[in-house]
Structure formats: C-alpha cells, structure tokens
Design a protein around this motif. Structure first.
Motif, PDB file in Angstrom:
ATOM      1  N   ALA A 296      58.229  64.012  68.445  1.00 33.24           N
ATOM      2  CA  ALA A 296      57.660  63.010  67.370  1.00 33.24           C
ATOM      3  C   ALA A 296      57.424  63.386  66.054  1.00 33.24           C
ATOM      4  CB  ALA A 296      56.176  62.729  68.218  1.00 33.24           C
ATOM      5  N   THR A 297      57.232  64.725  65.886  1.00 34.06           N
ATOM      6  CA  THR A 297      57.084  65.599  64.437  1.00 34.06           C
ATOM      7  C   THR A 297      58.276  66.291  63.875  1.00 34.06           C
ATOM      8  OG1 THR A 297      56.414  67.464  65.547  1.00 34.06           O
ATOM      9  CG2 THR A 297      54.934  65.670  65.290  1.00 34.06           C
ATOM     10  N   GLY A 298      59.216  66.526  64.669  1.00 34.75           N
ATOM     11  CA  GLY A 298      60.348  67.038  64.186  1.00 34.75           C
ATOM     12  C   GLY A 298      60.187  68.577  63.681  1.00 34.75           C
ATOM     13  N   SER A 299      59.285  69.135  64.313  1.00 29.86           N
ATOM     14  CA  SER A 299      58.655  70.493  63.763  1.00 29.86           C
ATOM     15  C   SER A 299      58.332  71.395  64.874  1.00 29.86           C
ATOM     16  CB  SER A 299      57.579  70.164  62.884  1.00 29.86           C
ATOM     17  OG  SER A 299      56.891  71.531  62.618  1.00 29.86           O
ATOM     18  N   TYR A 300      58.948  72.496  65.253  1.00 30.36           N
ATOM     19  CA  TYR A 300      58.644  73.370  66.059  1.00 30.36           C
ATOM     20  C   TYR A 300      57.344  74.072  65.860  1.00 30.36           C
ATOM     21  CZ  TYR A 300      63.179  72.731  68.094  1.00 30.36           C
ATOM     22  OH  TYR A 300      64.523  72.357  68.493  1.00 30.36           O
ATOM     23  N   ALA A 301      57.133  74.367  64.755  1.00 32.26           N
ATOM     24  CA  ALA A 301      55.696  74.891  64.246  1.00 32.26           C
ATOM     25  C   ALA A 301      54.518  74.000  64.827  1.00 32.26           C
ATOM     26  CB  ALA A 301      55.727  75.209  62.915  1.00 32.26           C
ATOM     27  N   VAL A 302      54.648  72.738  64.625  1.00 31.78           N
ATOM     28  CA  VAL A 302      53.696  71.816  65.223  1.00 31.78           C
ATOM     29  C   VAL A 302      53.484  71.770  66.611  1.00 31.78           C
ATOM     30  CG1 VAL A 302      53.086  69.407  65.042  1.00 31.78           C
ATOM     31  CG2 VAL A 302      53.654  70.084  62.981  1.00 31.78           C
ATOM     32  N   SER A 303      54.635  71.613  67.215  1.00 31.49           N
ATOM     33  CA  SER A 303      54.803  71.631  68.732  1.00 31.49           C
ATOM     34  C   SER A 303      54.054  73.050  69.177  1.00 31.49           C
ATOM     35  CB  SER A 303      56.064  71.457  69.233  1.00 31.49           C
ATOM     36  OG  SER A 303      57.087  71.971  68.862  1.00 31.49           O
ATOM     37  N   GLY A 304      54.263  74.056  68.517  1.00 34.44           N
ATOM     38  CA  GLY A 304      53.865  75.259  69.031  1.00 34.44           C
ATOM     39  C   GLY A 304      52.496  75.327  68.917  1.00 34.44           C
ATOM     40  N   THR A 305      51.875  74.837  67.781  1.00 34.27           N
ATOM     41  CA  THR A 305      50.316  74.939  67.382  1.00 34.27           C
ATOM     42  C   THR A 305      49.782  73.735  68.605  1.00 34.27           C
ATOM     43  OG1 THR A 305      50.788  75.434  65.214  1.00 34.27           O
ATOM     44  CG2 THR A 305      48.681  74.276  65.857  1.00 34.27           C
TER      45      THR A 305
ATOM     46  N   GLY B 115      56.872  60.249  63.795  1.00 31.24           N
ATOM     47  CA  GLY B 115      55.641  59.974  62.837  1.00 31.24           C
ATOM     48  C   GLY B 115      54.114  60.153  63.256  1.00 31.24           C
ATOM     49  N   ALA B 116      54.072  60.396  64.254  1.00 29.11           N
ATOM     50  CA  ALA B 116      52.699  60.968  64.945  1.00 29.11           C
ATOM     51  C   ALA B 116      51.824  61.859  63.840  1.00 29.11           C
ATOM     52  CB  ALA B 116      52.239  61.207  66.058  1.00 29.11           C
ATOM     53  N   PRO B 117      50.883  61.699  63.581  1.00 29.34           N
ATOM     54  CA  PRO B 117      49.957  62.668  62.447  1.00 29.34           C
ATOM     55  C   PRO B 117      49.635  63.874  63.349  1.00 29.34           C
ATOM     56  CG  PRO B 117      48.859  60.517  62.513  1.00 29.34           C
ATOM     57  CD  PRO B 117      49.848  60.490  63.471  1.00 29.34           C
ATOM     58  N   ALA B 118      50.039  64.955  62.645  1.00 28.52           N
ATOM     59  CA  ALA B 118      49.920  66.315  63.395  1.00 28.52           C
ATOM     60  C   ALA B 118      48.506  66.674  63.881  1.00 28.52           C
ATOM     61  CB  ALA B 118      50.480  67.396  62.420  1.00 28.52           C
ATOM     62  N   ALA B 119      47.540  66.386  62.765  1.00 29.96           N
ATOM     63  CA  ALA B 119      46.155  66.548  63.094  1.00 29.96           C
ATOM     64  C   ALA B 119      45.722  65.803  64.242  1.00 29.96           C
ATOM     65  CB  ALA B 119      45.200  66.212  61.868  1.00 29.96           C
ATOM     66  N   LEU B 120      46.038  64.513  64.373  1.00 28.95           N
ATOM     67  CA  LEU B 120      45.821  63.620  65.606  1.00 28.95           C
ATOM     68  C   LEU B 120      46.120  64.239  66.905  1.00 28.95           C
ATOM     69  CD1 LEU B 120      43.864  61.386  66.331  1.00 28.95           C
ATOM     70  CD2 LEU B 120      46.145  59.715  65.925  1.00 28.95           C
ATOM     71  N   LEU B 121      47.552  64.705  66.899  1.00 24.71           N
ATOM     72  CA  LEU B 121      48.030  65.480  68.142  1.00 24.71           C
ATOM     73  C   LEU B 121      47.256  66.357  68.450  1.00 24.71           C
ATOM     74  CD1 LEU B 121      51.853  65.030  67.128  1.00 24.71           C
ATOM     75  CD2 LEU B 121      50.526  63.448  68.882  1.00 24.71           C
TER      76      LEU B 121
END
Length: 409
Positions: free
Chosen positions: A54-63, A114-120
């Motif tokens: 959804a985000t394309g970011s490993y940093a976001v998914s790890g967080t 496109g999901a907002p990282a803060a909401l996730l």
C-alpha cells in the motif's frame, strides 16, 4: 494371578499426551484456542506485505509492524489481568471483536495503494493494544482442567509444541494466500481466525468465571506482585533475546562461507524440529528436579550450544548445532510457564503466564535489533558467543540460591 502381576495391575498409568486430550472438554477448548492462536502466526507477515504494497516503503511497513508488536507485548499483562478479574467469557469476546475489527480496518486501508502512513500506524497500534492473550488464557485453563502435576506438564508441553507449529505454518499459509489474492486478504483471514476461535473458546462448559482477588496487592499488574515470578520472566526474556538473532546470524554465516542463502529456511526448520522433539520429550519424562532448577538448566544448555556454534566450520555442523539448540527451546519455555503457574495464586494465573509470554516477545524484538547492529561491527563468532551468553547469564542470575549459613535463633 501372581503377586507381582497383581501389583503391576494396580499401579497408576503413566500420563500420556492422549490422556491430556481425554480430559473432559479439553479437546474442544484446545482446538478453539489453537484456531484463534493461528491468527498470531499469520498476522505479522500479512501486515508486513499489506503495508508494503500500500505504501511502497519498507521503512513505513517496519514502523507499523513495530508499533503493532510493541503495543501487543507491553499491554499483554494488563489484558491478562482483565481476564483474571472478569473471566474469559466476559473479557475475551470484546477484545477479540475490537482486534478483529481493527484488522479489517487495516485490510480496507491497505487494499489499494496510497494509504496515509500515520493512519496505518495508529490503526496498527490500536490493534496491538487489543490483542487477546489466547496463549496465557489457554494455559490458565489447563491448570483448571488438569490437577495432576505430571499430566499438567504433558499438557503444557503439548500446548507449547502446537503453538510453535502454528508460528511455522502461519507464514506458509499467508504465502500461499498471497499468490491467490491481495495481501490484505491475509489480514481478513487473521481477523476471522481470532474472532471465530475466541468465540468458540469461551463457549466451552469448563470456562472459569471471574476470579476474586485473594489479597488487595494481587491486583498489581507488575511481576513483583507475584513473589518469585521475576525468575521465570527473566529467564524467558533471556531465551527470547538469545533466539531472536539466530535468523540473522544463520544468514550471515551462510553468506560468509559462500553458501546459498536459500538454505537458511532449512537450517531454521531444523531449529524448529529440534524444539518440537525436545518439547515432546520434556513432557514425557518424569522429572524429579524442581521446576526452577530445570528452567535454569535448560536455558543454560541452550545458551552454551548457541555459544559453541561460533566454532562451526561448515553448514552441516551449523545445522546440527541448531537442531541441538532447538531441543532446549520448548522445554525452557514450557518450564517457565509451569513455574509461573506454580507461583501464581488462582486469581493471577493468566497474568503470570502473560508476563512470561511478554518477556519472550520483548526479548525477541530487542535481540533482533541488537544482533542487526552487531553483525559487521564485530566478528560473527563473537555474535554467537554474546547471543548464547545472554541465556546463560539469565540462567545463572535466576538460579535457586542455596543457604550458606544455618538459621540462627
């Protein structure tokens, strides 16, 4: 009939794993609990894959995954205390429903990019905060169902081996599902498993009701509120800390010795196989040694095997060492839960088991981070020594103390 034959006929039968499942209503409750606990084996990988897509970011998914795990571990004793106070029938369904709903919310947010990282991150932290402590609750129920300590040891061993198999099969199930449907479907499956399993679990006719506090101080959610509980909690944390870095250490070993990294899952599979065999043997043996002594011996043996792995010259030796190390994992954790059950009063059994469970998970999270920082900074052999030394150190600190001086009047 001869006298020896008559004597043999009146000897009580040795407890067996089949006898555990023949305890009235045990099979039904255990099956329901395992269904719910399978969710814990599927949710981490499903969340990681869904957020990454959804985000394309490993940093976001790890967080997001870290926030989910931290909330789940840190608040586990609080949730377990609610179950002790109000009973599983009243406390588990709301937890499971909220947890399942938040997983469904995460699935909806990650269904498209496109999901907002803060909401996730917020939804994941809330989901972790409401994670039902199904493992501690089932172990507390074993204590209600089984009053013979030898048979209870079998029950805990069976429970521990089954739980480990769930953590192996859960990611495999998500891997198969990811090839057929969007990763968010794994979150929906995790929600379905936990809600269905928890609701089936609380309908068991042997489910205990609220446990009134035996003393006012027993309401404390700290491990110090139960005398002696710090020992199994500390050893469990040390075991989790020692084990968490093995994935990275094995991968670094294969890369350093120019082996194919595709062999890493097979080596870690040998660790799990050794743990399953060790857990079943531990439950079958008639131990005379006190639980605290056994716990420290298992943890020390595990640490020594991991430490000596630093001398492994090739992949075959490493695999053999991992298999031997695995043989002490399930016995150590099972004995930690047994000791916590022995120490806890009736109104705090779920909470005591939750502290041991939280210690293992907290140690696992911390150890993975520390191992990642150490690899490359110090020789790989030193990393193995440090990893094993943690388990040995906690075993020595938590070991039973002998009286050095006689009591004086």
């Amino acid at each position: 009939m001869s006298a020896p034959t008559a004597q043999r006929s009146v000897l009580p039968p040795r407890p067996s794993y089949a006898a555990v499942l023949r305890v009235p209503h045990a099979r039904r409750a255990f099956t329901a609990a395992l269904t719910a606990r399978l969710s814990y084996g599927t949710v981490s990988l499903a969340l990681l894959l869904s957020v990454t897509r959804a985000t394309g970011s490993y940093a976001v998914s790890g967080t997001v995954l870290s926030l989910f795990g931290a909330a789940s571990v840190l608040l586990m004793p609080v949730r377990a205390s609610l179950i002790d106070r109000h009973g599983p029938r009243r406390a588990l369904p709301p937890m499971a429903t909220l947890y399942g709903a938040l997983l469904c919310l995460l699935a909806a947010l990650t269904w498209r990019p496109g999901a907002p990282a803060a909401l996730l991150a917020t939804a994941a932290a809330l989901a972790g905060a409401f994670t039902p402590p199904m493992g501690p609750t089932m172990r507390a129920l074993w204590s209600e169902l089984v009053h013979d300590r030898a048979l209870l040891q079998r029950a805990y061993s069976l429970d521990g081996v089954a739980e480990e198999l769930l953590y192996v099969s859960g990611p495999a199930l998500i891997g198969v599902l990811a090839g057929l449907a969007p990763p968010a479907c794994g979150l929906l499956l995790s929600a379905l498993l936990i809600v269905a399993g928890a609701c089936a679990f609380v309908t068991s006719p042997v489910m205990p009701g609220p446990r009134p506090a035996q003393a006012p101080h027993k309401r404390s959610v700290r491990p110090s509120g139960i005398p002696g509980l710090l020992a199994p909690v500390a050893v469990a944390g040390g075991v989790g800390l020692a084990l968490s870095g093995l994935d990275l250490l094995v991968m670094a070993f294969t890369a350093q010795h120019a082996y194919d990294t595709a062999l890493v899952p097979w080596i870690l599979g040998a660790l799990s196989a050794g743990s399953a065999v060790g857990g079943l043997l531990n439950g079958a043996l008639p131990w005379r040694m006190p639980a605290r002594t056994r716990l420290c011996c298992f943890a020390a043996a595990l640490g020594l095997v991991i430490a000596t792995t630093a001398l492994a010259p090739d992949l075959w030796t490493l695999t053999a060492a991992m298999t031997l190390a695995g043989a002490f994992i399930a016995p150590a954790l099972t004995t930690a839960y047994l000791l916590a059950d022995e120490l806890a009063p009736t109104d705090a059994r779920t909470r005591a088991g939750a502290w041991v469970n939280a210690a293992v998970n907290a140690g696992s999270s911390t150890g993975a981070l520390l191992t990642g920082l150490l690899i490359g900074a110090v020789p790989l052999g030193i990393c193995f020594l440090l990893s094993g030394g943690v388990a040995v150190g906690t075993a020595l600190v938590a070991g039973p103390r002998r009286r050095r001086y006689a009591d004086r009047s």
